[in-house]
Scaffold this motif. Structure first.
Motif, mmCIF file in Angstrom:
data_model
loop_
_atom_site.group_PDB
_atom_site.id
_atom_site.type_symbol
_atom_site.label_atom_id
_atom_site.label_comp_id
_atom_site.label_asym_id
_atom_site.label_seq_id
_atom_site.Cartn_x
_atom_site.Cartn_y
_atom_site.Cartn_z
ATOM 1 N N GLN A 19 28.508 55.332 63.369
ATOM 2 C CA GLN A 19 28.853 56.020 64.613
ATOM 3 C C GLN A 19 29.602 55.078 65.550
ATOM 4 O O GLN A 19 30.502 55.498 66.280
ATOM 5 N N ILE A 20 29.235 53.810 65.523
ATOM 6 C CA ILE A 20 29.895 52.821 66.377
ATOM 7 C C ILE A 20 31.255 52.432 65.801
ATOM 8 O O ILE A 20 32.256 52.350 66.522
ATOM 9 N N SER A 21 31.304 52.191 64.504
ATOM 10 C CA SER A 21 32.529 51.728 63.846
ATOM 11 C C SER A 21 32.719 52.491 62.537
ATOM 12 O O SER A 21 32.359 51.999 61.462
ATOM 13 N N PRO A 22 33.264 53.709 62.601
ATOM 14 C CA PRO A 22 33.310 54.586 61.426
ATOM 15 C C PRO A 22 34.084 54.034 60.234
ATOM 16 O O PRO A 22 33.798 54.401 59.096
ATOM 17 N N ARG A 23 35.070 53.148 60.465
ATOM 18 C CA ARG A 23 35.849 52.606 59.352
ATOM 19 C C ARG A 23 35.524 51.140 59.057
ATOM 20 O O ARG A 23 36.305 50.443 58.395
ATOM 21 N N ALA A 24 34.379 50.691 59.513
ATOM 22 C CA ALA A 24 33.971 49.313 59.201
ATOM 23 C C ALA A 24 33.825 49.150 57.689
ATOM 24 O O ALA A 24 33.387 50.059 56.982
ATOM 25 N N SER A 25 34.194 47.984 57.181
ATOM 26 C CA SER A 25 34.051 47.712 55.747
ATOM 27 C C SER A 25 32.580 47.544 55.400
ATOM 28 O O SER A 25 31.741 47.252 56.269
ATOM 29 N N TRP A 26 32.289 47.697 54.101
ATOM 30 C CA TRP A 26 30.905 47.501 53.687
ATOM 31 C C TRP A 26 30.473 46.056 53.931
ATOM 32 O O TRP A 26 29.311 45.795 54.227
ATOM 33 N N ALA A 27 31.394 45.118 53.809
ATOM 34 C CA ALA A 27 31.058 43.712 54.075
ATOM 35 C C ALA A 27 30.675 43.516 55.537
ATOM 36 O O ALA A 27 29.706 42.795 55.847
ATOM 37 N N GLN A 28 31.423 44.145 56.459
ATOM 38 C CA GLN A 28 31.084 44.050 57.887
ATOM 39 C C GLN A 28 29.725 44.665 58.159
ATOM 40 O O GLN A 28 28.894 44.097 58.884
ATOM 41 N N LEU A 29 29.487 45.840 57.593
ATOM 42 C CA LEU A 29 28.211 46.523 57.812
ATOM 43 C C LEU A 29 27.059 45.722 57.219
ATOM 44 O O LEU A 29 25.977 45.628 57.818
#
Length: 361
Positions: A19-29
């Motif tokens: 919800q905060i960063s919908p296109r964040a990479s899996w590495a970032q998440l």
């Protein structure tokens, strides 16, 4: 039977993060959630396959401010026994982003996007008027939007995690007037079906190179021409009831009042509208009893406000371009296209049963 218990643990944290960063990479998440990236990707795929969560995209207020779009709420009266027929017909129209069966003095409440007021008028007087199950309609055009669904949060992360994700979101630079090309429009339509679609997938759908698509997506987000949104089936949010309030506020107090209401945690939409009322508020609450408590809290935040009408959503047939079942789970996608049919040489975006991709590049 779909699981109607609220999301908890890793799944809830993952949805809040997206919800905060919908296109964040899996590495970032993975870095923020202290989880393995492959595990997160697998969990997200399960959530999307089940229809419990999904991502979408739609034109932002900057489009309207630049004279390239308008938003309206349309109240619909249906012929006896034909409400479901009308809802299903309307839900499949790409200019209609949301369809809800609601209580009170209307059967359905629609959210409709159009490129301009003239197109909206034509849609109402021709497309809507041609549907036999619809007997009457009333339209309220939206002015300012003080908050909307992309800002609503599940509240599962710590403040530090949320701040890190917000800081990690890519930010582009914009110069000059907002200009939306035919390619931008194709990208918006594709992202409305899956806000996490890879640049390679978008490039294939939109007829451009991945690098070009990457630049255009970054530019659209930076200009706030589009909003990305991670959504959840409403019963899984601990707030399964959608309450809708129509209010009247003195004209010289609309801005101040609306911003106070927009800051309330349960409020998902607060918008200035035309018509008998000048403010529309939508919130998700825990129960029908909490609707009255919501009214009390709104009145405390905005002394002098008059809540003239209220309703609850009995069934949300469509939400932000996605068709839902009776429990609020996603079942299909009708990509949002505020401009109507694409030119003949552009392959139409098909109705999809599942997101286009569960990877990030």
């Amino acid at each position: 039977m779909k699981d109607l218990r609220p999301l908890t643990g890793i799944d809830a944290s993952l949805v809040h993060a997206l919800q905060i960063s919908p296109r964040a990479s899996w590495a970032q998440l993975a870095k923020v959630l202290n989880m393995d990236a492959v595990t997160l990707a697998r969990r997200w795929k399960r959530l999307t396959d089940d229809g419990a969560a999904w991502t979408s995209c739609y034109p932002g207020p900057a489009m309207a401010e630049a004279g390239q779009g308008c938003l309206a709420f349309v109240e619909i009266d249906c012929a006896g026994g034909r409400l479901t027929e009308a809802a299903e017909h309307l839900a499949r129209l790409p200019m209609v982003t949301t369809v809800e069966h609601v209580t009170g003095d209307r059967d359905l409440l629609l959210t409709v996007m159009a490129p301009d007021l003239g197109t909206l008028s034509h849609w109402i007087t021709h497309t809507l008027a041609s549907i036999p199950a619809v007997t009457a309609s009333r339209t309220q055009v939206v002015g300012s939007i003080y908050t909307e669904g992309s800002r609503w949060r599940l509240r599962s992360l710590t403040a530090a995690q949320a701040a890190q994700l917000a800081q990690d979101r890519p930010v582009g630079e914009t110069t000059g007037a907002l200009e939306v090309s035919e390619l931008d429009r194709r990208i918006m339509v594709a992202l409305s079906a899956d806000g996490r679609a890879t640049y390679a997938a978008l490039a294939e759908q939109c007829g451009a190179s991945p690098d070009t698509v990457r630049r255009r997506v970054t530019g659209l987000l930076a200009a706030k021409a589009v909003h990305l949104r991670c959504e959840i089936a409403r019963p899984l949010s601990e707030r399964p009831v959608a309450a809708i309030l129509w209010a009247q506020v003195p004209s010289d107090a609309v801005e101040t009042t609306a911003r106070r209401i927009a800051g309330m945690q349960d409020v998902r939409l607060c918008a200035g509208i035309t018509g008998r009322h000048n403010l529309l508020v939508i919130a998700w609450v825990r129960s029908v009893n909490d609707v009255q408590k919501l009214e009390t809290r709104v009145s405390e935040q905005a002394p002098g406000i008059v809540i003239a009408d209220r309703a609850i959503a009995l069934w949300t047939a469509k939400l932000s371009g996605h068709l839902l079942n009776e429990h609020g789970y996603r079942r299909k996608t009708i990509p949002i296209d505020a401009w109507g049919p694409l030119p003949a040489d552009v392959p139409p975006q098909a109705v999809t049963d599942s997101p286009a991709s569960d990877h990030r590049e």
